[in-house]
Design a protein around this motif. Structure first.
Motif, short mmCIF file in Angstrom:
data_model
loop_
_atom_site.label_atom_id
_atom_site.label_comp_id
_atom_site.label_asym_id
_atom_site.label_seq_id
_atom_site.Cartn_x
_atom_site.Cartn_y
_atom_site.Cartn_z
N UNK A 206 24.22 6.42 -2.71
CA UNK A 206 22.94 5.87 -2.31
C UNK A 206 21.82 6.87 -2.53
N UNK A 207 22.10 8.15 -2.25
CA UNK A 207 21.10 9.19 -2.44
C UNK A 207 20.74 9.35 -3.91
N UNK A 208 21.74 9.35 -4.79
CA UNK A 208 21.49 9.43 -6.24
C UNK A 208 20.71 8.21 -6.71
N UNK A 209 21.05 7.03 -6.13
CA UNK A 209 20.31 5.81 -6.49
C UNK A 209 18.85 5.91 -6.07
N UNK A 210 18.59 6.54 -4.93
CA UNK A 210 17.21 6.73 -4.48
C UNK A 210 16.45 7.66 -5.42
N UNK A 211 17.10 8.74 -5.85
CA UNK A 211 16.47 9.65 -6.80
C UNK A 211 16.17 8.94 -8.12
N UNK A 212 17.11 8.13 -8.55
CA UNK A 212 16.91 7.37 -9.78
C UNK A 212 15.75 6.38 -9.62
N UNK A 213 15.67 5.75 -8.46
CA UNK A 213 14.55 4.83 -8.21
C UNK A 213 13.22 5.55 -8.28
N UNK A 214 13.15 6.73 -7.67
CA UNK A 214 11.90 7.50 -7.69
C UNK A 214 11.50 7.85 -9.12
N UNK A 215 12.49 8.19 -9.94
CA UNK A 215 12.21 8.53 -11.33
C UNK A 215 11.71 7.31 -12.10
N UNK A 216 12.34 6.16 -11.90
CA UNK A 216 11.93 4.94 -12.60
C UNK A 216 10.51 4.55 -12.21
N UNK A 217 10.19 4.68 -10.93
CA UNK A 217 8.86 4.31 -10.45
C UNK A 217 7.79 5.26 -11.00
N UNK A 218 8.13 6.55 -11.07
CA UNK A 218 7.11 7.55 -11.40
C UNK A 218 7.13 8.00 -12.86
N UNK A 219 8.04 7.50 -13.70
CA UNK A 219 8.20 8.07 -15.03
C UNK A 219 6.97 7.85 -15.92
N UNK B 199 19.72 5.32 4.67
CA UNK B 199 19.27 5.86 5.96
C UNK B 199 17.89 6.50 5.81
N UNK B 200 17.21 6.69 6.93
CA UNK B 200 15.91 7.35 6.90
C UNK B 200 16.02 8.76 6.35
N UNK B 201 17.11 9.43 6.69
CA UNK B 201 17.31 10.79 6.18
C UNK B 201 17.42 10.82 4.67
N UNK B 202 18.14 9.86 4.10
CA UNK B 202 18.28 9.80 2.64
C UNK B 202 16.96 9.47 1.98
N UNK B 203 16.21 8.56 2.58
CA UNK B 203 14.90 8.21 2.02
C UNK B 203 13.96 9.40 2.03
N UNK B 204 13.92 10.08 3.17
CA UNK B 204 13.02 11.24 3.28
C UNK B 204 13.46 12.37 2.37
N UNK B 205 14.76 12.67 2.39
CA UNK B 205 15.27 13.79 1.60
C UNK B 205 15.07 13.58 0.11
N UNK B 206 15.20 12.35 -0.36
CA UNK B 206 15.03 12.09 -1.79
C UNK B 206 13.61 12.42 -2.23
N UNK B 207 12.64 12.06 -1.42
CA UNK B 207 11.24 12.34 -1.77
C UNK B 207 10.91 13.82 -1.57
N UNK B 208 11.37 14.37 -0.45
CA UNK B 208 11.09 15.78 -0.16
C UNK B 208 11.71 16.69 -1.22
N UNK B 209 12.95 16.38 -1.62
CA UNK B 209 13.63 17.18 -2.63
C UNK B 209 12.89 17.14 -3.97
N UNK B 210 12.40 15.97 -4.34
CA UNK B 210 11.65 15.84 -5.58
C UNK B 210 10.38 16.67 -5.55
#
Length: 263
Positions: A3-16, A92-103
């Motif tokens: 799920x975390x990798x999918x969130x990172x992938x989503x962020x990339x698709x949205x922002x590419x 989870x909220x942690x996964x959502x936050x961490x995906x954005x914060x990590x990026x």
């Protein structure tokens, strides 16, 4: 983890698309800067600066990173077109936050550094072939204070991540204003305490500057050395404790937004 990798992938698709435009702007700026410098040095007869990327890197790191971090959080938390989709993601909220914060805090500075290196190689080789410019490749480890630059970036970006979760509109401007107000208030309080200390020790008729001028130079030098010896403690506070506290606060703010706005 999936799920975390999918969130990172989503962020990339949205922002590419925005990232592609951003990368193109940097590339165009490099070419324009190198061309203008070539023309100027040839007509003016001055020496050619072989390293220009190191001077540009901090600006792109901080300005670009702050804008990207604020947009990452604010666009999904408070824009009606994205808010419901983001808050209802199966994570989870942690996964959502961490995906954005990590990026914002890790991926962006690393990617920017690598992009500067690769782009400088391409630009320098092309400019050498076209105009015979001397080659100067961007070397981040030769940049003065590179690791301290990243530490300061981590500290500052944590502040703007918190601002992006707290303020619903104009988060970038409001965060900068709020930080300025806090600094001014802290300075004013420190001045009042210092003035009160001088008044108690030396009387109310003496000015602060006069009181400082009466301080024994040896004691003053000892005080300065003592403050310098606290460097490790200051660094821990500035680059670890405060940023982590800001990130944790921003996470709880994200949880609050989900609880109140996702209904």
């Amino acid at each position: 983890m999936k799920r975390f990798i999918a969130l990172l992938r989503r962020e990339w698709i949205v922002a590419r698309r925005d990232m592609a435009i951003y990368a193109s702007v940097i590339l165009a700026l490099f070419f324009g800067y190198e061309t203008l410098q070539s023309i100027t040095t040839r007509y003016a007869g001055t020496s050619f600066a072989t390293e220009v990327y190191g001077a540009l890197f901090p600006s792109f790191l901080f300005v670009g990173g702050i804008i990207i971090a604020v947009d990452l959080f604010a666009s999904d938390l408070y824009k009606k077109d994205n808010q419901h989709t983001f808050l209802m993601l199966p994570a989870t909220n942690g996964e959502k936050f961490l995906s954005k914060s990590l990026l914002a805090t890790v991926v962006y500075p690393v990617a920017l550094t690598l992009y500067f290196v690769v782009t400088s190689v391409v630009v320098e080789l092309l400019m050498y072939l076209i105009i015979s410019n001397p080659i100067g490749i961007f070397n981040p480890f030769a940049l003065s204070g590179y690791w301290m630059l990243l530490a300061r970036y981590w500290s500052i970006i944590s502040l703007f991540i918190l601002g992006a979760t707290v303020f619903r509109k104009s988060a970038l401007v409001k965060t900068a204003l709020a930080f300025t107000i806090v600094v001014l208030l802290t300075t004013a309080v420190a001045y009042l305490f210092l003035r009160l200390f001088v008044t108690i020790r030396m009387g109310g008729r003496i000015s602060l500057l006069e009181a400082l001028s009466r301080v024994d130079q040896r004691r003053f030098d000892e005080l300065v050395e003592t403050i310098r010896s606290w460097k490790v403690a200051r660094d821990l506070i500035n680059y670890l404790i405060i940023p982590v506290a800001l990130q944790i606060t921003a996470y709880f703010r994200l949880c609050e937004v989900e609880a109140t706005d996702a209904v």
